[in-house]
Design a protein around this motif. Structure first.
Motif, PDB file in Angstrom:
ATOM      1  N   PRO A  28       0.802  -1.227   0.000  1.00 16.18           N
ATOM      2  CA  PRO A  28       0.000   0.000   0.000  1.00 16.18           C
ATOM      3  C   PRO A  28       0.833   1.274   0.000  1.00 16.18           C
ATOM      4  O   PRO A  28       2.010   1.237   0.340  1.00 16.18           O
TER       5      PRO A  28
ATOM      6  N   PRO B 211       1.624   5.708  -7.843  1.00 22.07           N
ATOM      7  CA  PRO B 211       1.195   4.905  -9.004  1.00 22.07           C
ATOM      8  C   PRO B 211       1.960   5.174 -10.303  1.00 22.07           C
ATOM      9  O   PRO B 211       1.394   5.617 -11.295  1.00 22.07           O
TER      10      PRO B 211
ATOM     11  N   PRO C 177       1.724  -0.593  -8.735  1.00 21.18           N
ATOM     12  CA  PRO C 177       0.664   0.395  -8.472  1.00 21.18           C
ATOM     13  C   PRO C 177       0.176   1.112  -9.728  1.00 21.18           C
ATOM     14  O   PRO C 177      -1.007   1.485  -9.808  1.00 21.18           O
TER      15      PRO C 177
ATOM     16  N   SER D 199      -3.804   0.911 -10.761  1.00 16.94           N
ATOM     17  CA  SER D 199      -4.641   2.116 -10.887  1.00 16.94           C
ATOM     18  C   SER D 199      -5.266   2.174 -12.280  1.00 16.94           C
ATOM     19  O   SER D 199      -6.423   2.568 -12.427  1.00 16.94           O
TER      20      SER D 199
ATOM     21  N   THR E 292      -2.969  -6.122  -1.881  1.00 14.32           N
ATOM     22  CA  THR E 292      -2.538  -4.795  -2.339  1.00 14.32           C
ATOM     23  C   THR E 292      -3.541  -4.245  -3.352  1.00 14.32           C
ATOM     24  O   THR E 292      -3.920  -3.072  -3.291  1.00 14.32           O
TER      25      THR E 292
ATOM     26  N   TYR F 267      -5.868  -0.741  -3.040  1.00 15.52           N
ATOM     27  CA  TYR F 267      -6.050   0.350  -4.013  1.00 15.52           C
ATOM     28  C   TYR F 267      -7.524   0.537  -4.356  1.00 15.52           C
ATOM     29  O   TYR F 267      -7.980   1.666  -4.560  1.00 15.52           O
TER      30      TYR F 267
ATOM     31  N   GLU G 182      -9.195   4.763  -2.982  1.00 15.52           N
ATOM     32  CA  GLU G 182      -9.109   5.639  -4.155  1.00 15.52           C
ATOM     33  C   GLU G 182      -8.831   7.084  -3.730  1.00 15.52           C
ATOM     34  O   GLU G 182      -8.202   7.839  -4.465  1.00 15.52           O
TER      35      GLU G 182
ATOM     36  N   TRP H  24      -5.039   7.663  -3.944  1.00 19.89           N
ATOM     37  CA  TRP H  24      -4.262   7.723  -5.199  1.00 19.89           C
ATOM     38  C   TRP H  24      -4.889   8.553  -6.311  1.00 19.89           C
ATOM     39  O   TRP H  24      -4.162   9.048  -7.177  1.00 19.89           O
TER      40      TRP H  24
END
Ligand code: NAD
Ligand code: TDX
Length: 341
Positions: free
Chosen positions: A181, A185, A190, A194, A305, A309, A313, A316
């Protein structure tokens, strides 16, 4: 201990802050330049703890570094601060040299002046370069192939010299590819999560057969704390978890967990060209002999993980909405991904 954690608002540095809060009774002083990769919202809970203090600033700024050490009575330093993305260094490597080499020199000078008890410098397995078969050990030659890994190797060599020339009590860790985490991104895991959450395509470099050895950020942070507490001055320790996977194997798990199919994979000509390392692999016997072992099972933790994500939200989305992020994606990937921006 009063630990100065540089780069504590970044991905692995923030995992280390959380670990130090739960596993030690140290005072924690964070110095972070809050570049695009540093994020105060990652530290929201930590900053409510009266043992934690945050200072904005660069490790290259001797006045800032020395002022904090003197005012806070710092006894130990753990240096996470770095420019850390290979692809950004393909576009511009000057900031990498500033932070990853010159910044390390400034920290070393501060260690000398203030008689810091221990400096733990966080480095990477990329300093060894690429290995087709077998595993790197800590005595493998330093043969970096990318502008980023060359800057990390430069920082390490400054440390090696300062240990010998000035007796600085420094220890180096070389970590493997890290996931988990709070990861900005732009790196494989990541970045792809995303995009897949939004139903976008993901750009796989070449045929995706490159191999990386993955370690969870909590295990990486644990290895660093162990090396800080038990490592020998002047030594380097690999921090990895033997989870070797091709990029394509990782991508397939991400597709599964986000409910997307293989039509979301877009293979593109390798933008790293000759600087793309084929395989990373290393032994961790040296740190394990001091009593450390990683704990997180890879596939399950990778799926966790992805879920993180999906559930976070708010963390990121603001990052991928910035002009800086859009500029980088456009400059690096060009028209390949342009249509999705
Ligand atoms: P990151 O890019 O997520 O975070 C870096 C942090 O350093 C950010 O908070 C940023 O604001 C800060 N920073 C950048 N320049 C600075 C400066 N000049 N002064 C003060 N702060 C500055 O990086 P990460 O992935 O958490 O990596 C942390 C360390 O671990 C780096 O040294 C990196 O080389 C190393 N490493 C990373 C990985 C990985 O897979 N992510 C693997 C092995 C080693
Ligand atoms: O869009 C992409 N497509 C792709 O195929 C990206 C961003 C990456 N890749 C490939 C390149 C690599 O083979 O995935 C692999 C992993 O790439 P990154 O996540 O960018 O990591 P890597 O270049 O291996 O470096 C990482 O590990 C060592 C960290 O970024 C470094 O900070 C660390 O030192």
């Amino acid at each position: 201990m009063t630990i100065l954690i540089t780069g504590g608002a970044g991905f692995i540095g923030s995992a280390f802050v959380r670990l130090c809060r739960s596993a030690t009774d140290s005072r924690i002083v964070i110095l972070d330049a809050l570049t695009y990769a540093g994020n105060l919202s990652t530290l929201e809970t930590d900053l409510k703890d009266s043992r934690v203090k945050f200072f904005p600033g660069k490790i290259q700024d001797a006045t800032v570094v020395e002022g904090i050490i003197a005012a806070e009575g710092v006894t130990h330093i753990v240096n996470f601060a770095a420019e850390s993305h290979n692809d950004r260094a393909m576009l511009e490597a000057g900031s990498f040299i500033q932070t990853d080499v010159y910044g390390v020199y400034i920290l070393l000078e501060a260690c000398r002046k203030f008689k810091i008890e221990r400096l733990l410098h966080v480095s990477t397995d990329e300093v060894y370069g690429s290995i087709d078969v077998g595993e790197f050990t800590e005595s493998s030659p330093i043969e970096p192939n990318t502008p980023y890994s060359a800057s990390k190797a430069g920082g390490e060599l400054q440390i090696r010299a300062a240990v010998k020339a000035h007796g600085i009590p420094a220890v180096v860790t070389r970590g493997g590819n890290t996931y988990g985490p709070y990861h900005f991104p732009e790196k494989l895991i990541p970045f792809f999560i995303s995009r897949l959450i939004d139903g976008k395509k993901v750009p796989v470099y070449g045929d995706g057969t490159q191999v990386r050895e993955w370690i969870h950020c909590e295990d990486h942070a644990g290895g660093i704390l162990h090396a800080l507490q038990h490592g020998k001055v002047g030594e380097s320790y690999n921090v990895g978890d033997q989870n070797e996977r091709t990029n394509m194997e990782v991508v397939k798990i991400l597709l599964e967990e986000t409910g997307r199919d293989e039509s979301h994979i877009k293979t593109i000509p390798d933008p790293r060209r000759g600087a793309h390392d084929k395989r990373y692999s290393m032994t961790t016997d040296k740190l394990e002999a001091l009593g450390w072992k990683p704990k997180k099972p890879f596939e399950e933790s990778l799926r966790d993980t992805v879920r993180w994500y999906k559930d976070n939200e708010d963390w990121w989305r603001p990052l991928v909405a910035t002009d800086d992020y859009k500029r980088f994606i456009k400059a690096f990937y060009g028209p390949t991904l342009g249509e999705d921006l």
